[in-house]
Design a protein around this motif. Structure first.
Motif, short mmCIF file in Angstrom:
data_model
loop_
_atom_site.label_atom_id
_atom_site.label_comp_id
_atom_site.label_asym_id
_atom_site.label_seq_id
_atom_site.Cartn_x
_atom_site.Cartn_y
_atom_site.Cartn_z
N GLU A 61 0.82 -1.20 0.00
CA GLU A 61 0.00 0.00 0.00
C GLU A 61 0.86 1.26 0.00
OE1 GLU A 61 -3.43 0.36 2.29
OE2 GLU A 61 -4.10 -1.68 1.88
N ILE A 62 0.28 2.31 -0.53
CA ILE A 62 0.95 3.60 -0.62
C ILE A 62 0.04 4.64 0.04
CG2 ILE A 62 0.02 4.01 -2.93
CD1 ILE A 62 2.60 5.40 -3.66
N PRO A 63 0.58 5.54 0.88
CA PRO A 63 -0.28 6.53 1.54
C PRO A 63 -0.86 7.55 0.55
CG PRO A 63 2.01 6.70 2.33
CD PRO A 63 1.97 5.62 1.31
N VAL A 64 -2.11 7.95 0.80
CA VAL A 64 -2.80 8.92 -0.04
C VAL A 64 -3.36 10.02 0.84
CG1 VAL A 64 -4.64 9.30 -1.73
CG2 VAL A 64 -3.47 7.09 -1.65
N GLY A 65 -3.06 11.27 0.47
CA GLY A 65 -3.56 12.40 1.22
C GLY A 65 -4.45 13.29 0.36
N GLU A 66 -5.11 14.22 1.03
CA GLU A 66 -5.99 15.19 0.37
C GLU A 66 -5.50 16.59 0.70
OE1 GLU A 66 -9.97 14.54 1.75
OE2 GLU A 66 -9.96 12.43 1.16
N LEU A 67 -5.47 17.43 -0.32
CA LEU A 67 -4.97 18.79 -0.14
C LEU A 67 -6.00 19.81 -0.59
CD1 LEU A 67 -2.33 20.21 0.76
CD2 LEU A 67 -1.66 20.27 -1.64
N ASP A 68 -6.36 20.71 0.32
CA ASP A 68 -7.27 21.81 -0.01
C ASP A 68 -6.41 23.06 -0.20
OD1 ASP A 68 -9.19 23.76 -0.24
OD2 ASP A 68 -10.27 23.23 1.57
N ILE A 69 -6.46 23.62 -1.39
CA ILE A 69 -5.60 24.78 -1.69
C ILE A 69 -6.37 26.10 -1.67
CG2 ILE A 69 -4.00 23.41 -3.07
CD1 ILE A 69 -5.47 24.83 -5.54
N THR A 70 -7.60 26.08 -1.20
CA THR A 70 -8.46 27.27 -1.25
C THR A 70 -7.75 28.54 -0.77
OG1 THR A 70 -10.37 25.85 -0.86
CG2 THR A 70 -10.69 28.21 -0.53
N LEU A 71 -7.12 28.49 0.40
CA LEU A 71 -6.52 29.70 0.96
C LEU A 71 -5.18 30.07 0.30
CD1 LEU A 71 -7.32 29.15 4.73
CD2 LEU A 71 -8.50 30.60 3.08
N TYR A 72 -4.68 29.22 -0.59
CA TYR A 72 -3.42 29.49 -1.27
C TYR A 72 -3.61 30.02 -2.69
CZ TYR A 72 -1.32 27.05 2.62
OH TYR A 72 -0.92 26.68 3.88
N ARG A 73 -4.85 30.08 -3.13
CA ARG A 73 -5.11 30.53 -4.50
C ARG A 73 -4.80 32.01 -4.65
NH1 ARG A 73 -7.67 27.22 -7.94
NH2 ARG A 73 -8.27 29.07 -9.09
N ILE A 92 -3.48 14.83 5.32
CA ILE A 92 -2.26 14.13 4.90
C ILE A 92 -1.99 13.07 5.96
CG2 ILE A 92 0.15 14.37 4.21
CD1 ILE A 92 -1.72 16.08 2.48
N PRO A 93 -2.00 11.77 5.59
CA PRO A 93 -1.95 10.69 6.58
C PRO A 93 -0.59 10.43 7.22
CG PRO A 93 -1.92 9.77 4.40
CD PRO A 93 -2.09 11.26 4.23
N CYS A 94 0.44 11.11 6.75
CA CYS A 94 1.78 10.86 7.29
C CYS A 94 2.62 12.12 7.16
CB CYS A 94 2.44 9.69 6.56
SG CYS A 94 2.62 9.98 4.80
N ASP A 95 3.76 12.12 7.79
CA ASP A 95 4.70 13.23 7.68
C ASP A 95 5.30 13.21 6.27
OD1 ASP A 95 6.52 15.25 8.05
OD2 ASP A 95 7.77 14.14 9.48
N ILE A 96 5.20 14.32 5.55
CA ILE A 96 5.73 14.36 4.18
C ILE A 96 7.20 14.80 4.12
CG2 ILE A 96 3.47 14.69 3.13
CD1 ILE A 96 4.31 17.69 2.75
N THR A 97 7.76 15.16 5.27
CA THR A 97 9.16 15.57 5.30
C THR A 97 10.05 14.43 4.82
OG1 THR A 97 8.70 17.10 7.10
CG2 THR A 97 11.01 16.47 6.77
N ASN A 98 10.92 14.75 3.88
CA ASN A 98 11.86 13.81 3.26
C ASN A 98 11.18 12.70 2.46
OD1 ASN A 98 14.14 15.19 4.21
ND2 ASN A 98 13.90 14.20 6.21
#
Length: 180
Positions: A61-73, A92-98
């Protein structure tokens, strides 16, 4: 808007996602330290489907996250004072650092959505790299952004619109081109 043509049907979408899954595995020499992050709304469903294909191939399995960019538009200032942006939140289900983060979206057009997504990701963590997977690249970039994985390149005019419809959201599965 009038529909000009259906460019991808359900089977063509499935084939494109299968090919992208194989390309992701090949380019990254496996799936170690990879996180798929779908951009709301349709990018999330495409990311989940890619994860399923990758799991079928790699049997992991590979982790899958969801990103809401509304405030960054960068177009938020164009909205009227009466319209507050609807923020759905990121998951985001895990730490994305590195980690190798693969941003997933339905259509790549000007590049502004992807730029906003990269800004949002950097506020969450510091990935080792960011790659981009899109179902459709329609051209007309305003920013120097290109996809690493593309389901289909569809050159368009500025008077045309690409509409991706997915079962999870629209109860139909197709990519169409419309004339504005």
């Amino acid at each position: 808007m009038t529909q000009k043509a259906v460019l991808l049907d359900e089977q063509a979408i499935r084939r494109a996602l299968t090919r992208i899954a194989h390309e992701v595995i090949e380019k990254n020499k496996g799936i170690e330290n990879i996180v798929l992050v779908g951009i709301k709304t349709r990018g999330i469903y495409i990311a989940k489907r890619l994860a399923e294909k990758i799991t079928e191939i790699e049997e992991k399995e590979i982790p899958v996250g969801e990103l809401d960019i509304t405030l960054y538009r960068d177009d938020l200032t164009k909205k009227t004072d009466d319209e507050e942006p609807l923020v759905k939140g990121s998951d985001i289900p895990c730490d994305i650092t590195n980690q190798k983060v693969i941003l997933v979206d339905d259509v790549l057009y000007t590049g502004r959505t992807v730029r906003a997504a990269m800004d949002a990701l950097m506020d969450i963590g510091r990935p080792a790299s960011i790659q981009l997977a899109v179902l459709v690249d329609r051209g007309h970039r305003e920013l120097p952004i290109r996809a690493d994985y593309v389901g289909k390149n569809i050159p368009t005019s500025s008077s045309e619109k690409i509409v991706v419809e997915l079962k999870e959201v629209d109860n139909i599965e197709q990519v169409s081109i419309f004339e504005k």
